[in-house]
Design a protein around this motif. Sequence first.
Motif, PDB file in Angstrom:
ATOM      1  N   ARG A  40       5.807   9.158  -2.924  1.00  0.00           N
ATOM      2  CA  ARG A  40       5.006   8.077  -2.358  1.00  0.00           C
ATOM      3  C   ARG A  40       5.583   7.616  -1.023  1.00  0.00           C
ATOM      4  O   ARG A  40       6.793   7.526  -0.864  1.00  0.00           O
ATOM      5  CB  ARG A  40       4.957   6.873  -3.306  1.00  0.00           C
ATOM      6  CG  ARG A  40       4.259   7.121  -4.626  1.00  0.00           C
ATOM      7  CD  ARG A  40       4.241   5.854  -5.464  1.00  0.00           C
ATOM      8  NE  ARG A  40       3.534   6.040  -6.731  1.00  0.00           N
ATOM      9  CZ  ARG A  40       3.326   5.064  -7.609  1.00  0.00           C
ATOM     10  NH1 ARG A  40       3.781   3.833  -7.375  1.00  0.00           N
ATOM     11  NH2 ARG A  40       2.678   5.308  -8.738  1.00  0.00           N
ATOM     12  N   ASP A  83      -3.007  12.700  -4.071  1.00  0.00           N
ATOM     13  CA  ASP A  83      -3.853  12.426  -2.912  1.00  0.00           C
ATOM     14  C   ASP A  83      -4.551  11.080  -3.073  1.00  0.00           C
ATOM     15  O   ASP A  83      -5.782  10.972  -2.943  1.00  0.00           O
ATOM     16  CB  ASP A  83      -4.874  13.552  -2.706  1.00  0.00           C
ATOM     17  CG  ASP A  83      -5.533  13.473  -1.335  1.00  0.00           C
ATOM     18  OD1 ASP A  83      -4.934  12.865  -0.426  1.00  0.00           O
ATOM     19  OD2 ASP A  83      -6.650  13.998  -1.172  1.00  0.00           O
ATOM     20  N   TYR A  99       5.364   4.222   1.037  1.00  0.00           N
ATOM     21  CA  TYR A  99       4.957   2.815   1.038  1.00  0.00           C
ATOM     22  C   TYR A  99       4.927   2.297   2.472  1.00  0.00           C
ATOM     23  O   TYR A  99       5.867   2.537   3.242  1.00  0.00           O
ATOM     24  CB  TYR A  99       5.922   1.975   0.210  1.00  0.00           C
ATOM     25  CG  TYR A  99       5.758   2.114  -1.283  1.00  0.00           C
ATOM     26  CD1 TYR A  99       4.976   1.206  -2.008  1.00  0.00           C
ATOM     27  CD2 TYR A  99       6.376   3.143  -1.977  1.00  0.00           C
ATOM     28  CE1 TYR A  99       4.828   1.330  -3.380  1.00  0.00           C
ATOM     29  CE2 TYR A  99       6.237   3.275  -3.353  1.00  0.00           C
ATOM     30  CZ  TYR A  99       5.458   2.360  -4.046  1.00  0.00           C
ATOM     31  OH  TYR A  99       5.303   2.485  -5.411  1.00  0.00           O
ATOM     32  N   ALA A 100       3.861   1.575   2.815  1.00  0.00           N
ATOM     33  CA  ALA A 100       3.667   1.099   4.183  1.00  0.00           C
ATOM     34  C   ALA A 100       4.083  -0.352   4.334  1.00  0.00           C
ATOM     35  O   ALA A 100       3.930  -1.162   3.407  1.00  0.00           O
ATOM     36  CB  ALA A 100       2.203   1.250   4.590  1.00  0.00           C
ATOM     37  N   ASP A 109       8.446   1.933   6.815  1.00  0.00           N
ATOM     38  CA  ASP A 109       7.943   2.622   5.628  1.00  0.00           C
ATOM     39  C   ASP A 109       9.095   2.979   4.696  1.00  0.00           C
ATOM     40  O   ASP A 109      10.242   3.127   5.127  1.00  0.00           O
ATOM     41  CB  ASP A 109       7.206   3.902   6.014  1.00  0.00           C
ATOM     42  CG  ASP A 109       6.096   3.667   7.017  1.00  0.00           C
ATOM     43  OD1 ASP A 109       5.378   2.654   6.865  1.00  0.00           O
ATOM     44  OD2 ASP A 109       5.955   4.473   7.952  1.00  0.00           O
ATOM     45  N   LEU A 141       4.039   6.490   9.046  1.00  0.00           N
ATOM     46  CA  LEU A 141       2.594   6.311   9.124  1.00  0.00           C
ATOM     47  C   LEU A 141       2.146   5.854  10.505  1.00  0.00           C
ATOM     48  O   LEU A 141       1.053   6.207  10.957  1.00  0.00           O
ATOM     49  CB  LEU A 141       2.143   5.323   8.051  1.00  0.00           C
ATOM     50  CG  LEU A 141       2.457   5.752   6.615  1.00  0.00           C
ATOM     51  CD1 LEU A 141       2.047   4.673   5.625  1.00  0.00           C
ATOM     52  CD2 LEU A 141       1.776   7.075   6.280  1.00  0.00           C
ATOM     53  N   ARG A 162       0.848  -1.191   0.000  1.00  0.00           N
ATOM     54  CA  ARG A 162       0.000   0.000   0.000  1.00  0.00           C
ATOM     55  C   ARG A 162       0.882   1.239   0.000  1.00  0.00           C
ATOM     56  O   ARG A 162       1.941   1.268   0.634  1.00  0.00           O
ATOM     57  CB  ARG A 162      -0.893  -0.009   1.235  1.00  0.00           C
ATOM     58  CG  ARG A 162      -1.646   1.275   1.503  1.00  0.00           C
ATOM     59  CD  ARG A 162      -2.542   1.152   2.728  1.00  0.00           C
ATOM     60  NE  ARG A 162      -2.911   2.474   3.239  1.00  0.00           N
ATOM     61  CZ  ARG A 162      -2.384   3.028   4.325  1.00  0.00           C
ATOM     62  NH1 ARG A 162      -1.459   2.382   5.012  1.00  0.00           N
ATOM     63  NH2 ARG A 162      -2.776   4.229   4.716  1.00  0.00           N
ATOM     64  N   PHE A 163       0.443   2.268  -0.727  1.00  0.00           N
ATOM     65  CA  PHE A 163       1.194   3.518  -0.712  1.00  0.00           C
ATOM     66  C   PHE A 163       0.255   4.712  -0.713  1.00  0.00           C
ATOM     67  O   PHE A 163      -0.877   4.644  -1.198  1.00  0.00           O
ATOM     68  CB  PHE A 163       2.166   3.613  -1.902  1.00  0.00           C
ATOM     69  CG  PHE A 163       1.504   3.718  -3.256  1.00  0.00           C
ATOM     70  CD1 PHE A 163       1.160   4.948  -3.793  1.00  0.00           C
ATOM     71  CD2 PHE A 163       1.236   2.566  -3.998  1.00  0.00           C
ATOM     72  CE1 PHE A 163       0.560   5.047  -5.047  1.00  0.00           C
ATOM     73  CE2 PHE A 163       0.635   2.657  -5.248  1.00  0.00           C
ATOM     74  CZ  PHE A 163       0.293   3.899  -5.781  1.00  0.00           C
ATOM     75  N   LEU A 164       0.759   5.807  -0.161  1.00  0.00           N
ATOM     76  CA  LEU A 164       0.090   7.096  -0.221  1.00  0.00           C
ATOM     77  C   LEU A 164       0.833   7.944  -1.238  1.00  0.00           C
ATOM     78  O   LEU A 164       2.048   8.118  -1.136  1.00  0.00           O
ATOM     79  CB  LEU A 164       0.104   7.777   1.142  1.00  0.00           C
ATOM     80  CG  LEU A 164      -0.518   7.009   2.313  1.00  0.00           C
ATOM     81  CD1 LEU A 164      -0.412   7.828   3.591  1.00  0.00           C
ATOM     82  CD2 LEU A 164      -1.966   6.652   2.023  1.00  0.00           C
ATOM     83  N   ASP A 165       0.108   8.468  -2.202  1.00  0.00           N
ATOM     84  CA  ASP A 165       0.700   9.299  -3.255  1.00  0.00           C
ATOM     85  C   ASP A 165       0.264  10.740  -3.020  1.00  0.00           C
ATOM     86  O   ASP A 165      -0.884  11.097  -3.258  1.00  0.00           O
ATOM     87  CB  ASP A 165       0.233   8.800  -4.623  1.00  0.00           C
ATOM     88  CG  ASP A 165       0.920   9.515  -5.777  1.00  0.00           C
ATOM     89  OD1 ASP A 165       1.430  10.631  -5.565  1.00  0.00           O
ATOM     90  OD2 ASP A 165       0.948   8.958  -6.889  1.00  0.00           O
ATOM     91  N   SER A 166       1.212  11.572  -2.543  1.00  0.00           N
ATOM     92  CA  SER A 166       0.837  12.953  -2.220  1.00  0.00           C
ATOM     93  C   SER A 166       0.681  13.817  -3.451  1.00  0.00           C
ATOM     94  O   SER A 166       0.108  14.907  -3.375  1.00  0.00           O
ATOM     95  CB  SER A 166       1.879  13.568  -1.282  1.00  0.00           C
ATOM     96  OG  SER A 166       3.114  13.702  -1.937  1.00  0.00           O
ATOM     97  N   ASP A 223      -4.574   6.842  -2.104  1.00  0.00           N
ATOM     98  CA  ASP A 223      -4.189   5.731  -1.238  1.00  0.00           C
ATOM     99  C   ASP A 223      -4.484   4.464  -2.030  1.00  0.00           C
ATOM    100  O   ASP A 223      -5.647   4.168  -2.321  1.00  0.00           O
ATOM    101  CB  ASP A 223      -5.000   5.779   0.058  1.00  0.00           C
ATOM    102  CG  ASP A 223      -4.588   4.705   1.060  1.00  0.00           C
ATOM    103  OD1 ASP A 223      -3.995   3.692   0.651  1.00  0.00           O
ATOM    104  OD2 ASP A 223      -4.872   4.883   2.265  1.00  0.00           O
TER     105      ASP A 223
END
Length: 283
Positions: A199, A180, A201-202, A226, A260, A173-177, A182
């Motif tokens: 990004r 925006d 990555y968790a 992360d 995170l 899973r990743f958050l892409d700023s 997930d």
Amino acid sequence: MDMHASPDPTNDRMIFGQHRRDADGMTIAAASLGAQLLSWQAAGRERLFLGPLDRATPGTAMRGGVPVIFPQFSMRGPGGRHGFARRMPWRPVEGTTPDRLAFVLEDDAYTRGEWPHPFRLRLEAALSPWTLRMALDVVNTGATSFDFAAALHTYLAVDDTAGVRISGLSGRRFLDSTRDVDAVDTEPVLALDGGEIDRIYADVASPLHLEDGPHRLDIAMSGFSDVVVWNPGPAKAAQLPDLAPGDHLRFVCVEAGRILVPVHLEPGESWRGEQSLSLSPAA
């Protein structure tokens, strides 16, 4: 003069690359400011990117090398961006061996003005055959608990981002700023396309492998959970005064972090995060 008490830390050029170690055919150099690793030369190549020092802005971290991020990542907290550790003068540890550098930072009036907790940080960079290992130790020296985030903001030098491939992130899973978003990365390899990438990555457990044309680097970590992959791309790079034109093509940041889910330390407890960068003999 007590450098730790300074309310206005500066990146005096006299401390750039002040501390060096040579071992196993490799060289590392670091600055007392931020305990920031600035250079890792191995197999005839510079492995870390460092922006032009004459463009560095007083009171900020140098662009490149390995800035230490603590006690918050980016603006995920009430303090300044990426915390104060990268902007503070650290104390070199005397008597370290020829294959390693170590620095210590402890709380003082200035840090407590930004983050009201007693602490002790130790950053160590060590060489072994084909490998650079970095370790960040955090100790809660106060009487109450605290939470923190941390990262080793590693700028890896590459020939051209168009040839960079990173494996080991598929299924994470990743958050892409930048958008925006997930999401889960379903691609077997992350390829940089020349544009901006940002990004987080968790829960990354497996080692990562970075290929830059014929060059290969293996990235492993412990304590950190992360991984941040970042490059500003051409548009944002043009807005960064401490990058020269085209510099964004010469690096990718692959950062080991605890972001995170912050680390919680009770009084007297400690935490360690480690990141290792290993070359293949032909790299």
